[in-house]
Write a protein that holds these residues in place. Structure first.
Motif, short mmCIF file in Angstrom:
data_model
loop_
_atom_site.label_atom_id
_atom_site.label_comp_id
_atom_site.label_asym_id
_atom_site.label_seq_id
_atom_site.Cartn_x
_atom_site.Cartn_y
_atom_site.Cartn_z
N ILE A 113 2.97 4.47 0.90
CA ILE A 113 3.67 4.78 2.15
C ILE A 113 4.00 6.26 2.19
N ASN A 114 3.82 6.89 3.35
CA ASN A 114 4.29 8.26 3.52
C ASN A 114 4.95 8.40 4.89
N LYS A 138 0.86 -1.20 0.00
CA LYS A 138 0.00 0.00 0.00
C LYS A 138 0.89 1.25 0.00
N PRO A 198 1.99 10.29 -0.24
CA PRO A 198 2.01 8.82 -0.26
C PRO A 198 2.56 8.31 -1.59
N LYS A 232 3.69 4.51 -3.74
CA LYS A 232 3.63 3.04 -3.77
C LYS A 232 5.06 2.49 -3.80
N THR A 283 1.51 3.68 6.59
CA THR A 283 0.96 3.06 5.38
C THR A 283 -0.52 2.79 5.62
N ASN A 284 -1.29 3.22 4.68
CA ASN A 284 -2.74 2.97 4.76
C ASN A 284 -3.33 3.52 6.06
#
Length: 1677
Positions: free
Chosen positions: A397-398, A395, A455, A457, A620-621
């Motif tokens: 990611i930031n 998913k 974010p 991927k 993430t998510n």
């Protein structure tokens, strides 16, 4: 007491409980300090005795309390000096009584002591209810704290008279003064900010619906824990910004034995209060106990609290972090506090005497007290995000960056109003506007914050990791925040940190130079010390610049003073040490420099916080996965370079980890993410240079949606400049790796990460020392930035070692980091930088070491000409390995030829493998791919030795030899066991040579005794009469040897102290030693009447290299290593141990030069192992002597044990009950089958199985074959009868001849005049011996023995022979690892059965205690205090009687009759007390056997000091008798009685040291006056009477011959005392009382009345008869 406890969430608190009625309880309290480690600890407490307890006629008990756990000693009756000598045990009885005093200490203080223990120290007792009262007594105890893997050695007891000096043996750490004062600790709590939401939004809506208002959902209060006491502020209802303005006052002794104070902000809740955040204040960091020191002080300052994430959940899985356990993963709150200490004058009447915690209100603090509020600016740029764990999922990611609550999605603080930081207002009106890309705008339109990256991927790197495709576009973050400007604190810490970093780096360099044996380490050390002194002077200059900052606290000023003083001194010391650095003393000087480093690290830790730390979360998510924490001081900007944070404006590599407990153990060892991150923090007005440190060649991309975008920082950077490189990784080998498979080996391979690239080496099966010899090439590696920057500071390489499993995922084994050597395209590939050298890199597994890796890394720029310009790679030289490239020539090490000779002796103690017994084992030795196999053992049970002894193989090896693997195989089941790598190199055979100088050795026995006698001082007691040989036994010899051991230990301690005090001027030290040696010599001469032996205070193996002079023992391990231990700990893991290999290894370079062969005396064709005895089975008689066991740990509930000895050797087992008379045991054994002797001590139980107290194991085989000749100890003199009889069947002449023959030397030559010559050494000695009948005859035995006693001086073959001895071995219990369960004193003799039979065993059965009778005659008392008032006359009097008993025999106490109505304090008794007792003269103890209680099965034996107690009492018939005073006389050493009552003073008790002392066992009879003493209201001793007594000591036989009666009875009755007539009781003799009352008091009054009455009668009669008479006369009748 063995108390296992977990370092749990709540501090076990100390409540000093009051225990009512009947019994005094002495309470010692410990409580846990979390600084030790969050791991199970075991605490062992032994209470030995108490002294000087304050109180009258008490029955004391000692209670030890750790947290809520209480344990007690037994109760001792009627004594102020109870003797316990028992390990604390639990008694679940209702304890009642009054508290005498308590002593508090934290477990952390004990753990930080040398050996983690206090041994035989005196704890000072104080009354917590009355601090003005002073010392309430002393308790002597041992305390030890053990964590997993710790081994506690009990120090050998010094002389007990030294320990009786209470003042010099107090239970205090070294730096704490003996006299501690009482002090008040004022903790002021002002307010808090930034508290997290403590309820869910659902709850908030529910509350809003019912109450109609939206309140803050937290009710905070502050709890402070210190020294076992707890204080709380009031609860501020519904407040995220609570203001308390309260102070909590603790009263505690100073300096406190509690190192830390715990502050906790808690949320009050009806069900369960929850911790919001915890902060610890370390007392050492806020005080200084030096000459110009200061008391603890802090603030007013903000302290930052860190803990779990701020998002509220009903069950917080990271709640432990809020309790202060583990590293916080998020900012929780900040608290404004201050701390001050005031020393109390306890004599002042205003001082309240209780130590109860008080809470008081205080005035508000001004807003600027903590400094001016400034706007800070934080900028960051993510240049790379790689090694993202694939378990996270793919998913987007930031990353989120926060500083305090700024940047957080959950809490959005506002800009403070002028002059005040409002903190974290969460009102909806003040919420900032959220832009779509998380860009926040404040009211003025300025860009406020971008705290998260967009974010993205992730992309797959390899089977374990992802990376984020940042490539050219690097996301940025920036945050504005407002904090008090206290940068000066951080600047000073940064300067000191940089000095420390430089020093550490330099010292590591020096140690590396020494380790690799390179030239001139002293030059590098001089340079390091020069840098240190320069750094110190820089600090002094910079720290002096800034003196007028707002919000400067007292601690700031004092710390600056302290740091200036310390660094100035350090600079000067560094200069002086630099001038003293020589090649020979480099290691000593390094130690001094390491002390500097320790001090610098301590000084750099700033206790007063300012700007909170920065947290970076990977999300993430919407789920927070992993975090990294960056201290704000490390990235803080300053215009002065030295003050800048070490990572400010630099690209740093951050590894993300899992939060809380997840980060421990194997799960936490996986890297969650690795980022290359640029960070800059400074004042907003300084921000013009915030992009300066970034790699060059980028364009800024600004946010376009907001106004004034041109002035705002970039939201991302685009790099147009990139360089192309080729990375070459030369993986040569690794060693000492982690055992990851059940075989005890691993199948290792390495995975190497660089930027977004990853490659693996080949898998090598079943080895812990893989030699990969592989080159990994990474083509087309893109790096962004300028070429020059990348050359100086390339990105790091991460190397992870894995174990390949045929089934399932590869197991992680360890990780290391490296930086490549970079070559730009325009540089030449050649010396000195290229080709790179192989280097060792330490591999880590969690926090533990897990081996080393030998590798080299080079990063080569691909220029315009492409790869053709790069240095060529040699093709594969080994076709078998396929496309795998070997490490090129020039980088791979140059190999020499070495021969490894292996002596295969045998296998021992093999355990079952997969439930099957090992029957036909074989050992394989492997090194660098080559190896050799032993012969097969045909039947392990019948003979575990190998048939072929010596084999060898040759290897090509580099100068520093790699480790060897040693594998054990069975014919049926193959299993490989590596032996611990540490021992491998130690197994080299040591071959030494010495010169043949002729030395004459004088025997010490030859000394004449005359000189010693002359040196007796006048004041000394006369020497005992000449010793009668027939009276001496083995114990005489033993106790004489014990005295010598104590003297030696004293001398060693004194020498060590002298060394510590004395740092330079070696001449004086040497002179001191000589003097000391001289004194020791004279003392020795004086005592030479009794022959002595050697008493070892530890195992015999310790002094003789474990008897591994040629036969070594290697442990064989099987199974996987445990996860939570490093390589060394795993090597000592008993569970993995499956057996032992006995043999030896010898490594030497071939061919061997003739010179070396000649010097070492061996033929290289024959090999190193020559003159090795055969290893066929040998029958021996093993004679075990057990002298005594000491300090046994209790095994029964009553704190005692019923010990007996069990001996196991092979199949022979002996169990001997506790009543046994014999102390020597003969066991027949066959070596090597029966090579391990186990001596166990068990506790006998009436019901159930007996419990093992402890055991010790002895390897008899190594002793038997050792060249130190440990079969039978050699005594210091030769005798054919008596207590010193020669034990060995071989006489000294035979032993000497045998040793010379084995060493290929000429036999000894005995000459005239008592001379013997062996190998050019001449010894002298007596030549006559006396037999039992007194006849003298010629013998050479003395001469031979003198050579044997100095055998170590013989060249080439000489070594120290084991003397006649007693060894002290620790008893260990497998269930209680690390803690000695007691000690056993013993020795073992071995006699081969094929030689002459030995004589009978020595009689060492314990001496029976001798019967004595002490007769005490109490003649008179004088000046006894008068306690009663006469009912009729009011005059003072006392009804005196004297009570006496021997300590430990309270039930046998005896009273005199009562001397009634003493008006002067004089009492006359003529009364005899009789005390029969059993006494051990050697131990100076009375032996008492008695049942502990009516339910006891049998009698318990006690050994207690011989002390006579005499007390004086006032008899009362209608109430309890009144205690007036007492005296306790130690029968071995008490003051001589005064000749008259007047000469008897209190000095005889208070000033014992200066009084002439007597020993009743020597003096036999003594008469005199002794004082009775008691304590007055001020707790001071006062004299309450005097007693004239006569003490007469008789042996049991003498007492039987001349019996006497008790009291004044027959036989030999004493005269009745001549008491005054006044000595009677009024209600027993009423007529006598009336007569006494009338005669004594009213005699003259009655006479006067009678005379007056007579006169009156006469006058009356006169008046009556006068008128008639006159009438008669007048009338003339």
């Amino acid at each position: 007491m063995l108390t296992p406890f977990q370092d749990t969430r709540e501090d076990p608190n100390l409540a000093v409980s009051v225990i009512p009625t009947s019994m005094i309880v002495t309470s010692i309290h410990w409580y846990i300090q979390k600084e030790v480690q969050a791991a199970p600890l075991e605490v062992s407490v032994t209470v030995i005795e108490a002294r000087q307890l304050v109180g009258l006629n008490m029955d004391p008990v000692v209670c030890v309390e750790i947290g809520d756990d209480k344990k007690y000693t037994s109760m001792k009756e009627s004594t102020n000096c109870p003797y316990y000598n028992e390990v604390i045990h639990s008694k679940n009885l209702l304890r009642s009584g009054t508290l005498v005093g308590s002593f508090k200490l934290d477990v952390g203080t004990v753990y930080s002591q040398p050996d983690h223990q206090f041994f035989h120290k005196w704890a000072t007792l104080c009354d917590p209810e009355d601090i003005t009262a002073g010392c309430k007594g002393y308790v002597k105890c041992d305390i030890a704290v053990v964590a997993k893997g710790d081994i506690i050695k009990t120090p050998h007891k010094a002389n007990e008279t030294d320990e009786d000096d209470i003042e010099s043996n107090l239970l205090l750490p070294e730096d704490v003064p003996a006299e501690r004062q009482w002090a008040r600790f004022y903790v002021k709590i002002y307010r808090a900010e930034g508290l997290p939401k403590m309820n869910t939004s659902i709850m908030a809506n529910v509350k809003k619906a019912f109450i109609g208002e939206n309140k803050d959902l937290v009710d905070p209060y502050v709890q402070v824990l210190f020294a076992g006491q707890k204080g709380k502020t009031s609860i501020q209802k519904s407040s995220y910004e609570p203001i308390w303005n309260e102070q909590i006052v603790f009263t505690e002794q100073f300096p406190p034995l509690c190192r830390r104070m715990k502050l906790q902000v808690r949320d009050s809740d009806k069900v369960n209060d929850v911790a919001i955040g915890t902060h610890f204040i370390d007392m050492r960091k806020i005080a200084n106990d030096g000459d110009k020191g200061f008391l603890p002080t802090l603030g007013p300052a903000w302290v930052n609290m860190y803990g779990s994430t701020r998002s509220y959940t009903l069950m917080d899985e990271y709640q432990d972090l809020n309790e202060g356990l583990g590293e916080g993963v998020s900012f929780r709150a900040r608290l404004l506090i201050s701390l001050a200490v005031e020393i109390l004058d306890t004599s002042s009447p205003e001082v309240t005497s209780s130590t109860e915690v008080q809470v008081e209100g205080i005035p508000n603090i001004s807003d600027n007290a903590t400094g001016k509020i400034e706007e800070f600016f934080l900028f960051g740029s993510f240049l790379e995000a790689t090694m993202i764990d694939r378990k996270i999922g793919d998913k987007p990611i930031n990353f989120e960056v926060t500083i305090g609550n700024y940047g957080s999605e959950l809490d959005t603080p506002t800009k403070p109003k002028s002059g005040k930081k409002t903190g974290d207002s969460n009102d909806e009106e003040s919420q900032l506007i959220h832009g779509s890309s998380d860009e926040d705008v404040d009211d003025s339109g300025d860009l406020s914050s971008v705290s998260t990256t967009p974010p993205m991927k992730p992309v797959i790197t390899d089977r374990n990791y992802f990376h984020l495709p940042y490539f050219e576009r690097k996301p940025c973050i920036y945050i504005k925040s407002w904090w008090q400007d206290q940068r000066r604190r951080l600047y000073n810490a940064n300067i000191i940190d940089k000095i420390a970093d430089k020093l550490e780096e330099g010292l590591n360099d020096v140690q590396e130079i020494i380790k690799t044996e390179k030239a001139f380490p002293e030059r590098r050390l001089r340079g390091v010390l020069e840098e240190l002194s320069t750094g110190c002077s820089t600090f002094v200059t910079l720290a002096n610049n800034d003196q007028n900052q707002a919000g400067k606290t007292k601690l700031d000023k004092e710390r600056v003073k302290l740091c200036l003083q310390e660094l100035e001194n350090m600079g000067q010391q560094a200069k002086s040490i630099r001038s003293q650095v020589k090649k020979r003393n480099v290691k000593e000087r390094i130690k001094l420099a390491q002390n500097f480093l320790q001090k610098l690290r301590f000084l750099s830790d700033e206790p007063q916080h300012s700007v909170p730390d920065i947290y970076i979360w990977m999300i993430t998510n919407g789920k927070r996965i992993a975090y990294a924490r960056v201290p704000s001081k490390d990235i803080l900007f300053s215009s002065v370079e030295e003050e800048c944070g070490k990572d400010c404006g630099k690209v740093q590599t951050l590894f993300f980890k899992l939060p809380g407990k997840k980060s421990f153990g194997p799960a936490g060892w996986t890297v969650q993410a690795k980022t290359e991150l640029y960070l800059w923090l400074g004042l907003n007005r300084q921000k013009k240079d915030y992009l300066c440190g970034l790699p060059n060649g980028f364009d800024e991309i600004k946010a376009t949606k907001v106004p004034a975008a041109h002035a705002s920082p970039p939201i991302s950077l685009t790099y147009s400049m990139k360089q192309i490189f080729q990375l070459r990784v030369h993986m040569y080998q690794a060693r000492s790796l982690f055992a990851a498979d059940s075989t005890g080996l691993s199948d290792p391979f390495a995975r190497v990460f660089f930027s977004t690239h990853s490659q693996v080496t080949e898998v090598l099966n079943e080895t812990l020392c893989p030699t990969w010899d592989q080159l990994l090439v990474y083509d087309h590696v893109e790096l962004y930035g300028e070429a020059g920057e990348l050359r100086d500071d390339p990105p790091i390489i991460v190397i992870e070692i894995y174990d390949q499993d045929s089934m399932g995922k590869a197991d992680f084994m360890g990780r290391t980091f490296a930086k490549p050597i970079t070559k730009m395209s325009d540089e030449h590939y050649g010396p000195p930088r290229f080709p790179p050298q192989l280097e060792y890199y330490q591999i880590y597994r969690g926090n533990c070491t897990a081996g080393e890796m030998l590798a080299a890394f080079e990063l080569l720029q691909i220029g315009p000409g492409g790869k053709a310009d790069l240095p060529p790679i040699d093709g594969p030289s080994d076709l078998d390995r396929g496309p795998i490239l070997p490490v090129p020539i020039g980088i791979r090490p140059v190999l020499s030829r070495y021969r490894i000779e292996v002596l295969f002796w045998g296998l021992r103690d093999l355990k079952r493998v997969n439930l099957a017994q090992v029957d036909r084992p074989r050992v394989d030795i492997e090194c660098a791919g080559k190896g050799v196999q032993s012969a097969l053992i045909q039947n392990y049970k019948k003979n575990p030795n190998f048939s072929t002894l010596v084999k060898w193989f040759e290897v090509g090896e580099q100068a520093n030899l790699t480790h060897m693997g040693l594998c054990l195989s069975d014919e049926v089941v193959i299993h490989n066991e590596p032996e611990p790598m540490v021992k491998k190199i130690e197994t080299m055979v040591k071959l030494d040579s010495a010169s043949d100088a002729v030395v004459k050795i004088e025997m010490p026995d030859d000394e004449k005794g005359g000189k010693g006698k002359k040196k007796r001082k006048k004041g000394e007691e006369p020497e005992e009469e000449e010793l009668d040989e027939s009276m001496l036994d083995w114990w005489s010899k033993y106790f004489a040897s014990i005295e010598t051991l104590k003297e030696i230990m004293k001398a060693v301690e004194a020498e060590a102290e002298e060394k510590e005090d004395f740092e330079s001027g070696e001449g004086r030290r040497k002179r001191g030693k000589k003097n000391k040696a001289g004194e020791g010599g004279t003392e020795k001469k004086k005592k030479q009447k009794i022959e002595e032996m050697k008493v070892y205070s530890r195992e015999l193996e310790y002094d003789y290299e474990h008897f591994e002079d040629w036969l070594h023992t290697f442990n064989l391990y099987r199974g996987k290593c445990s996860d939570d231990a490093d390589v060394e700990q795993n090597a000592a893991d008993e569970d993995r141990l499956i057996g032992k290999f006995k043999g030896s290894l010898c490594i030497y370079k071939v061919p061997v030069s003739d010179e070396v062969s000649r010097e070492m005396g061996f033929d290289s064709n024959m090999g190193m192992f020559q003159n090795i005895p055969h290893n066929d089975p040998i029958n021996v008689l093993v004679r075990i002597y057990v002298v005594r066991a000491t300090d046994l740990h209790p095994a029964d509930i009553n704190g005692k044990a019923d010990p007996y000895i069990a001996i196991k050797l092979g199949k022979s087992e002996l169990a001997l009950g506790s009543q046994f008379e014999e102390r020597s045991f003969d066991v027949e054994a066959t070596l090597p089958m029966d090579s391990t002797l186990t001596v166990s001590i068990y506790d006998w139980d009436l019901v159930g199985t007996d419990d093992l107290i402890g055991e010790t194991k002895i390897d008899l085989e190594n002793r038997y074959y050792s060249k130190h000749r440990a079969t039978c100890g050699i005594s210091s003199s030769y005798a054919i009868y008596g207590y010193n009889v020669w034990r060995d069947p071989m006489k000294p002449t035979q032993i000497l001849a045998k040793l010379c023959k084995e060493g290929k030397m000429d036999p000894p030559q005995y000459g005239p005049g008592g001379r013997v010559k062996v190998a050019n050494r001449v010894c002298t000695g007596p030549t006559e011996i006396e037999d039992e009948n007194g006849l003298k005859k010629q013998t050479e035995e003395h001469l031979a023995l003198s050579v044997l006693n100095h055998w170590e001086d013989i060249p080439r073959i000489g070594c120290k022979l084991v003397p006649e001895h007693v060894e002290t071995r620790p008893l260990l219990n497998p269930d209680k690892p690390g803690i000695e369960q007691g000690r056993i004193e013993m020795w073992v003799d071995m006699f081969p059965k094929d030689m002459a039979a030995p004589g009978p065993a020595l009689d060492i059965s314990p001496r029976k205690p001798k019967k004595f009778e002490l007769r005490v005659i109490v003649w008179n008392t004088d000046e006894v205090v008068l306690e009663d008032d006469d009912i009729f006359t009011g005059e003072k009097s006392s009804d005196i009687f004297v009570r006496g008993w021997l300590k430990g025999q309270q039930e046998d106490k005896q009273d005199t009759d009562v001397h009634y109505h003493s008006l002067t304090g004089e009492g006359n008794f003529n009364w005899r007390f009789l005390y029969p007792f059993d006494y051990l003269q050697a131990e100076e103890k009375i032996v008492i056997s008695k049942k502990e209680s009516m339910f006891s099965w049998d009698e318990t034996e006690y050994k207690i000091p011989a002390r006579l107690n005499l007390q004086v009492w006032d008899a009362d018939h209608f109430s309890a008798d009144d205690f007036l005073g007492a005296i306790e006389l130690d029968l071995n050493r008490f003051p001589r009685g005064a000749k008259t009552s007047k000469q008897c003073t209190i000095e005889m008790v208070t000033n014992e040291q200066e009084m002439p002392m007597v020993n009743i066992f020597k003096q036999k009879r003594i008469k005199g006056w002794w004082p009775f003493v008691a304590r007055d209201e001020n707790d001071e001793l006062e004299i309450t009477g005097k007693v004239e007594a006569e003490l007469h000591l008789l042996t049991g036989e003498e007492a039987e011959k001349s019996p006497v009666g008790e009291g004044r009875n027959e036989p030999e009755p004493l005269e009745k005392p001549n008491r005054p007539d006044t000595t009677f009781l009024w209600f027993i003799s009423p007529l006598k009382a009336i007569r006494y009352l009338v005669c004594n008091n009213y005699k003259w009054l009655i006479i006067k009345i009678v005379v007056a009455l007579l006169l009156l009668a006469m006058l009356g009669l006169f008046i009556y008869s006068m008128p008639g008479y006159m009438v008669k006369k007048l009338l003339g009748a």
